[in-house]
Design a protein around this motif. Structure first.
Motif, PDB file in Angstrom:
ATOM      1  N   TYR A 199      22.179 -33.375   8.773  1.00 24.54           N
ATOM      2  CA  TYR A 199      22.366 -32.844   7.427  1.00 24.54           C
ATOM      3  C   TYR A 199      23.528 -33.523   6.701  1.00 24.54           C
ATOM      4  N   GLU A 200      23.978 -34.643   7.229  1.00 23.06           N
ATOM      5  CA  GLU A 200      25.042 -35.397   6.552  1.00 23.06           C
ATOM      6  C   GLU A 200      24.421 -36.263   5.468  1.00 23.06           C
ATOM      7  N   ARG A 201      23.990 -35.597   4.426  1.00 21.43           N
ATOM      8  CA  ARG A 201      23.267 -36.249   3.332  1.00 21.43           C
ATOM      9  C   ARG A 201      23.291 -35.329   2.122  1.00 21.43           C
ATOM     10  N   PRO A 202      22.994 -35.837   0.936  1.00 23.09           N
ATOM     11  CA  PRO A 202      22.945 -34.970  -0.244  1.00 23.09           C
ATOM     12  C   PRO A 202      21.787 -33.969  -0.136  1.00 23.09           C
ATOM     13  N   PRO A 203      21.777 -32.939  -0.990  1.00 23.46           N
ATOM     14  CA  PRO A 203      20.643 -32.010  -1.026  1.00 23.46           C
ATOM     15  C   PRO A 203      19.329 -32.764  -1.238  1.00 23.46           C
ATOM     16  N   PHE A 204      18.240 -32.203  -0.695  1.00 24.43           N
ATOM     17  CA  PHE A 204      16.948 -32.891  -0.777  1.00 24.43           C
ATOM     18  C   PHE A 204      15.820 -31.879  -0.903  1.00 24.43           C
ATOM     19  N   PRO A 205      14.639 -32.295  -1.385  1.00 22.33           N
ATOM     20  CA  PRO A 205      13.514 -31.371  -1.554  1.00 22.33           C
ATOM     21  C   PRO A 205      13.072 -30.760  -0.224  1.00 22.33           C
ATOM     22  N   ALA A 206      12.751 -29.459  -0.260  1.00 16.82           N
ATOM     23  CA  ALA A 206      12.320 -28.765   0.951  1.00 16.82           C
ATOM     24  C   ALA A 206      11.043 -27.952   0.742  1.00 16.82           C
ATOM     25  N   THR A 207      10.719 -27.616  -0.486  1.00 22.07           N
ATOM     26  CA  THR A 207       9.461 -26.937  -0.823  1.00 22.07           C
ATOM     27  C   THR A 207       8.978 -27.530  -2.137  1.00 22.07           C
ATOM     28  N   TRP A 208       7.690 -27.862  -2.181  1.00 21.03           N
ATOM     29  CA  TRP A 208       7.182 -28.523  -3.390  1.00 21.03           C
ATOM     30  C   TRP A 208       5.679 -28.344  -3.530  1.00 21.03           C
ATOM     31  N   ALA A 209       5.181 -28.767  -4.680  1.00 18.29           N
ATOM     32  CA  ALA A 209       3.745 -28.895  -4.924  1.00 18.29           C
ATOM     33  C   ALA A 209       3.505 -30.287  -5.494  1.00 18.29           C
ATOM     34  N   ARG A 210       2.287 -30.773  -5.334  1.00 14.91           N
ATOM     35  CA  ARG A 210       1.923 -32.053  -5.939  1.00 14.91           C
ATOM     36  C   ARG A 210       0.402 -32.115  -6.059  1.00 14.91           C
ATOM     37  N   LYS A 211      -0.069 -32.992  -6.928  1.00 13.74           N
ATOM     38  CA  LYS A 211      -1.495 -33.265  -7.006  1.00 13.74           C
ATOM     39  C   LYS A 211      -1.810 -34.460  -6.116  1.00 13.74           C
ATOM     40  N   HIS A 212      -2.925 -34.352  -5.371  1.00 14.62           N
ATOM     41  CA  HIS A 212      -3.406 -35.477  -4.565  1.00 14.62           C
ATOM     42  C   HIS A 212      -4.848 -35.721  -4.973  1.00 14.62           C
ATOM     43  N   GLY A 213      -5.050 -36.722  -5.828  1.00 17.93           N
ATOM     44  CA  GLY A 213      -6.362 -36.866  -6.435  1.00 17.93           C
ATOM     45  C   GLY A 213      -6.620 -35.646  -7.295  1.00 17.93           C
ATOM     46  N   GLN A 214      -7.742 -34.973  -7.045  1.00 17.20           N
ATOM     47  CA  GLN A 214      -8.064 -33.746  -7.760  1.00 17.20           C
ATOM     48  C   GLN A 214      -7.591 -32.503  -7.026  1.00 17.20           C
ATOM     49  N   GLY A 215      -7.041 -32.687  -5.829  1.00 19.36           N
ATOM     50  CA  GLY A 215      -6.608 -31.553  -5.027  1.00 19.36           C
ATOM     51  C   GLY A 215      -5.169 -31.173  -5.281  1.00 19.36           C
ATOM     52  N   ARG A 216      -4.829 -29.932  -4.915  1.00 18.68           N
ATOM     53  CA  ARG A 216      -3.471 -29.430  -5.064  1.00 18.68           C
ATOM     54  C   ARG A 216      -2.859 -29.193  -3.693  1.00 18.68           C
ATOM     55  N   VAL A 217      -1.616 -29.639  -3.550  1.00 14.99           N
ATOM     56  CA  VAL A 217      -0.910 -29.602  -2.273  1.00 14.99           C
ATOM     57  C   VAL A 217       0.350 -28.756  -2.421  1.00 14.99           C
ATOM     58  N   PHE A 218       0.611 -27.905  -1.429  1.00 20.26           N
ATOM     59  CA  PHE A 218       1.848 -27.131  -1.370  1.00 20.26           C
ATOM     60  C   PHE A 218       2.429 -27.281   0.024  1.00 20.26           C
ATOM     61  N   TYR A 219       3.757 -27.502   0.092  1.00 20.46           N
ATOM     62  CA  TYR A 219       4.423 -27.591   1.397  1.00 20.46           C
ATOM     63  C   TYR A 219       5.771 -26.893   1.339  1.00 20.46           C
TER      64      TYR A 219
END
Length: 267
Positions: free
Chosen positions: A235-255
């Motif tokens: 964790y010796e690094r700046p803050p970073f994304p941990a939960t997100w959504a994105r489009k993949h082609g026509q599909g929707r992704v959540f992590y």
């Protein structure tokens, strides 16, 4: 480029992409058609306690999701059998939920039947074609970019979007390592996104926190992992994304990187 500089650059790139637009959905109405979700929890790598089935008893995650499904008009199918990944069978589902590890085309740790390379391709095509995807915790510890994923030095290299495994490109990032479980803070960055309002400005939680890389350039970031004061070199690094959504082609992704501990599943 040294390790810390490399990871810092990747983190800022991911955060910069977090302001991209993502179509906001609406909660399902009570009279909406039931949605079918395939929950896949094969562990070709480490098998997490939340998805472990002992003597045929349902896993903790399965119990939680079954209860949520009854409340929210969702039909879950639970499996660790990779042979279900065929074009015909995948067409039955609206979305796929992964809590997985390792190369799922290999029997690996749990020895359950793996998906075929053709099955993996059919799955990714289904997402591109409009299906939904949900990934929790170790879903990013799945299909690591080659060479040898057991080579830990490879874990600290950003290969770039053109070279990462197609699955990593779909989910939006790749797991590096984690340090000791501890209390850490998540900062919420989009209260307008469905389901995010209760998070307020953020929250603290005791969890096993992932360090991530290979952030897709079009992440719609929802929660940011704060690293100040955390224990461990990961964790010796700046803050970073941990939960997100994105489009993949026509599909929707959540992590979300959360999901190791049982009490996180019920929080």
């Amino acid at each position: 480029m040294n390790r810390r500089h490399l990871l810092s650059s990747a983190a800022f790139a991911g955060l910069g992409a977090g302001l991209s637009q993502f179509p906001l959905g609406q909660a399902l109405a009570a009279d909406s058609p039931r949605r079918r979700i395939l929950f896949f929890s094969k562990s070709s790598g480490f098998e997490h306690p939340a998805i472990k089935e002992v003597n045929g008893a349902p896993s903790f995650a399965r119990k939680v999701l079954t209860e949520l499904g009854e409340k929210h008009n969702l039909d879950f199918t639970f499996t660790k059998d990779g042979t279900v990944f065929t074009s015909d069978n995948l067409s039955k589902y609206d979305a796929f939920f992964f809590y997985t590890t390792g190369d799922l085309t290999q029997p690996g740790t749990d020895k359950n039947p793996p998906m075929s390379p053709e099955g993996k391709a059919a799955f990714l095509d289904a997402i591109k074609g409009g299906k939904g995807f949900i990934g929790t915790h170790s879903a990013t510890d799945t299909f690591h970019t080659q060479p040898d994923p057991a080579d830990r030095s490879n874990r600290f290299i950003n290969h770039g979007q053109e070279k990462v495994d197609p699955y990593v490109r779909m989910i939006g990032a790749e797991f590096i390592r984690h340090g000791p479980q501890q209390v850490s803070k998540m900062t919420a960055v989009d209260a307008r996104f469905p389901g995010m309002a209760p998070a307020g400005a953020g929250f603290e939680m005791h969890e096993e926190w992932y360090s991530l890389k290979e952030f897709a350039p079009d992440l719609h970031v929802l929660l940011v992992q704060e690293t100040a004061g955390m224990k461990g070199s990961d964790y010796e690094r700046p803050p970073f994304p941990a939960t997100w959504a994105r489009k993949h082609g026509q599909g929707r992704v959540f992590y979300t990187s959360m999901g190791h501990r049982d009490d996180v599943w019920t929080n």
